[in-house]
Design a protein around this motif. Structure first.
Motif, PDB file in Angstrom:
ATOM      1  N   MET A  19       0.682  -1.140   0.099  1.00  0.00           N
ATOM      2  CA  MET A  19      -0.196  -0.087   0.087  1.00  0.00           C
ATOM      3  C   MET A  19       0.859   1.330  -0.037  1.00  0.00           C
ATOM      4  N   SER A  20       1.997   1.149   0.346  1.00  0.00           N
ATOM      5  CA  SER A  20       2.901   2.425   0.587  1.00  0.00           C
ATOM      6  C   SER A  20       3.350   2.688  -0.737  1.00  0.00           C
ATOM      7  N   LEU A  21       3.614   2.033  -1.766  1.00  0.00           N
ATOM      8  CA  LEU A  21       3.947   2.542  -3.182  1.00  0.00           C
ATOM      9  C   LEU A  21       2.713   3.246  -3.755  1.00  0.00           C
ATOM     10  N   LEU A  22       1.685   2.655  -3.262  1.00  0.00           N
ATOM     11  CA  LEU A  22       0.373   3.334  -4.232  1.00  0.00           C
ATOM     12  C   LEU A  22       0.325   4.775  -3.436  1.00  0.00           C
ATOM     13  N   PHE A  23       0.329   4.838  -2.337  1.00  0.00           N
ATOM     14  CA  PHE A  23       0.145   6.168  -1.500  1.00  0.00           C
ATOM     15  C   PHE A  23       1.399   7.224  -1.881  1.00  0.00           C
ATOM     16  N   GLU A  24       2.423   6.579  -2.106  1.00  0.00           N
ATOM     17  CA  GLU A  24       3.556   7.414  -2.489  1.00  0.00           C
ATOM     18  C   GLU A  24       3.646   8.053  -3.874  1.00  0.00           C
ATOM     19  N   ASN A  25       3.297   7.032  -4.866  1.00  0.00           N
ATOM     20  CA  ASN A  25       3.109   7.368  -6.149  1.00  0.00           C
ATOM     21  C   ASN A  25       1.884   7.720  -6.655  1.00  0.00           C
ATOM     22  N   TRP A  26       0.816   8.004  -5.905  1.00  0.00           N
ATOM     23  CA  TRP A  26      -0.497   8.499  -6.249  1.00  0.00           C
ATOM     24  C   TRP A  26      -1.073   9.349  -5.112  1.00  0.00           C
ATOM     25  N   LYS A  27      -0.277  10.645  -5.116  1.00  0.00           N
ATOM     26  CA  LYS A  27      -0.379  11.588  -4.156  1.00  0.00           C
ATOM     27  C   LYS A  27      -1.827  11.840  -3.669  1.00  0.00           C
ATOM     28  N   ASN A  28      -2.778  12.246  -4.500  1.00  0.00           N
ATOM     29  CA  ASN A  28      -3.936  12.607  -4.161  1.00  0.00           C
ATOM     30  C   ASN A  28      -5.109  11.502  -4.942  1.00  0.00           C
ATOM     31  N   LEU A  29      -4.990  10.300  -4.420  1.00  0.00           N
ATOM     32  CA  LEU A  29      -5.862   9.356  -4.821  1.00  0.00           C
ATOM     33  C   LEU A  29      -7.442   9.962  -4.810  1.00  0.00           C
ATOM     34  N   LEU A  30      -7.923   9.131  -5.827  1.00  0.00           N
ATOM     35  CA  LEU A  30      -9.331   9.356  -6.032  1.00  0.00           C
ATOM     36  C   LEU A  30     -10.306   9.159  -4.890  1.00  0.00           C
ATOM     37  N   ASP A  31     -11.089   9.885  -4.475  1.00  0.00           N
ATOM     38  CA  ASP A  31     -12.127   9.265  -3.559  1.00  0.00           C
ATOM     39  C   ASP A  31     -11.867   8.343  -2.504  1.00  0.00           C
ATOM     40  N   ASP A  32     -12.818   7.354  -2.513  1.00  0.00           N
ATOM     41  CA  ASP A  32     -12.485   6.414  -1.380  1.00  0.00           C
ATOM     42  C   ASP A  32     -11.741   5.093  -1.663  1.00  0.00           C
ATOM     43  N   VAL A  33     -10.593   4.570  -0.898  1.00  0.00           N
ATOM     44  CA  VAL A  33      -9.851   3.574  -1.255  1.00  0.00           C
ATOM     45  C   VAL A  33     -10.205   2.564  -0.291  1.00  0.00           C
ATOM     46  N   TYR A  34     -10.657   1.128  -1.053  1.00  0.00           N
ATOM     47  CA  TYR A  34     -10.970  -0.040  -0.345  1.00  0.00           C
ATOM     48  C   TYR A  34      -9.943  -1.301  -0.563  1.00  0.00           C
ATOM     49  N   LEU A  35      -9.971  -1.821   0.480  1.00  0.00           N
ATOM     50  CA  LEU A  35      -9.049  -3.197   0.373  1.00  0.00           C
ATOM     51  C   LEU A  35      -9.793  -4.301   0.597  1.00  0.00           C
ATOM     52  N   MET A  36      -9.785  -5.213  -0.486  1.00  0.00           N
ATOM     53  CA  MET A  36     -10.803  -6.613  -0.353  1.00  0.00           C
ATOM     54  C   MET A  36      -9.745  -7.486   0.582  1.00  0.00           C
ATOM     55  N   THR A  37     -10.297  -7.914   1.609  1.00  0.00           N
ATOM     56  CA  THR A  37      -9.772  -9.233   2.341  1.00  0.00           C
ATOM     57  C   THR A  37     -10.728 -10.179   2.487  1.00  0.00           C
ATOM     58  N   ASN A  38     -10.059 -11.390   3.018  1.00  0.00           N
ATOM     59  CA  ASN A  38     -11.269 -12.314   3.756  1.00  0.00           C
ATOM     60  C   ASN A  38     -11.700 -11.897   4.923  1.00  0.00           C
ATOM     61  N   PHE A  39     -10.693 -11.910   5.872  1.00  0.00           N
ATOM     62  CA  PHE A  39     -11.100 -11.779   7.090  1.00  0.00           C
ATOM     63  C   PHE A  39     -10.352 -10.419   8.091  1.00  0.00           C
ATOM     64  N   LYS A  40      -9.363 -10.234   7.535  1.00  0.00           N
ATOM     65  CA  LYS A  40      -8.371  -9.106   8.339  1.00  0.00           C
ATOM     66  C   LYS A  40      -8.689  -7.751   7.913  1.00  0.00           C
ATOM     67  N   ASP A  41      -8.439  -6.941   8.830  1.00  0.00           N
ATOM     68  CA  ASP A  41      -8.580  -5.599   8.824  1.00  0.00           C
ATOM     69  C   ASP A  41      -7.201  -4.969   8.460  1.00  0.00           C
ATOM     70  N   PHE A  42      -7.471  -3.871   7.837  1.00  0.00           N
ATOM     71  CA  PHE A  42      -6.124  -3.136   7.619  1.00  0.00           C
ATOM     72  C   PHE A  42      -6.176  -1.835   8.059  1.00  0.00           C
ATOM     73  N   HIS A  43      -5.447  -1.312   8.772  1.00  0.00           N
ATOM     74  CA  HIS A  43      -5.217  -0.244   9.475  1.00  0.00           C
ATOM     75  C   HIS A  43      -4.070   0.712   8.955  1.00  0.00           C
ATOM     76  N   GLY A  44      -4.486   1.788   8.368  1.00  0.00           N
ATOM     77  CA  GLY A  44      -3.596   2.633   7.750  1.00  0.00           C
ATOM     78  C   GLY A  44      -3.820   3.568   6.710  1.00  0.00           C
ATOM     79  N   HIS A  45      -3.529   4.793   6.152  1.00  0.00           N
ATOM     80  CA  HIS A  45      -3.731   5.460   5.386  1.00  0.00           C
ATOM     81  C   HIS A  45      -5.330   5.763   5.644  1.00  0.00           C
ATOM     82  N   SER A  46      -5.914   6.040   4.581  1.00  0.00           N
ATOM     83  CA  SER A  46      -7.517   6.198   4.318  1.00  0.00           C
ATOM     84  C   SER A  46      -8.190   4.982   3.759  1.00  0.00           C
ATOM     85  N   VAL A  47      -7.607   3.957   4.182  1.00  0.00           N
ATOM     86  CA  VAL A  47      -8.299   2.995   3.697  1.00  0.00           C
ATOM     87  C   VAL A  47      -9.351   1.856   4.448  1.00  0.00           C
TER      88      VAL A  47
END
Length: 144
Positions: free
Chosen positions: A1-29
């Motif tokens: 995820m760090s490369l995504l946020f480093e190289n796309w400074k102003n991401l469009l709107d909302d960012v979602y991460l699809m997982t089976n069960f785990k949560d992700f804590h960081g950035h605005s995901v």
């Protein structure tokens, strides 16, 4: 995820991460937990069902890494033009090449006979179109 946020400074709107069960804590995901693994297509259908407030979704697979800085202004301009055209699918990848007459300098039609025409690698999809393309039980490789 760090490369995504480093190289796309102003991401469009909302960012979602699809997982089976785990949560992700960081950035605005936000995490889309889909439960037990089914097929790739059924997992994606489950995730898309949680995005009812959206008409479009930009997809990147877990093996796709942004290694260069994106031009936020240009990406937003292209996405807005595409949505104004009521487009169904737009890939940011250079393959397959669009060869039919272009809509403008940034958006070209990919011929229907092109291999890998539909893809989920760095692609903007109208959600209703993507849902129609997904076949339960199908893998990502079968989809492409």
């Amino acid at each position: 995820m760090s490369l995504l946020f480093e190289n796309w400074k102003n991401l469009l709107d909302d960012v979602y991460l699809m997982t089976n069960f785990k949560d992700f804590h960081g950035h605005s995901v936000s995490t889309l937990k889909i439960g037990h693994d089914k097929s790739w297509s059924e997992n994606l259908l489950t995730a898309l069902a949680n995005l009812k407030d959206y008409d479009y979704v930009f997809l990147m697979m877990e093996d796709m890494f942004l290694t260069n800085q994106l031009d936020d202004t240009e990406i937003k301009r292209i996405f807005n033009e595409f949505c104004n055209l009521d487009g169904d699918f737009l890939t940011l990848m250079s393959e397959p090449k669009g060869s039919e007459p272009s809509f403008n300098k940034s958006i070209r039609r990919i011929p229907e006979t092109s291999l890998y025409r539909p893809t989920t690698t760095a692609s903007l999809w109208k959600i209703s179109t993507l849902i129609n393309f997904l076949v339960p039980g199908e893998s990502a490789w079968e989809f492409e």
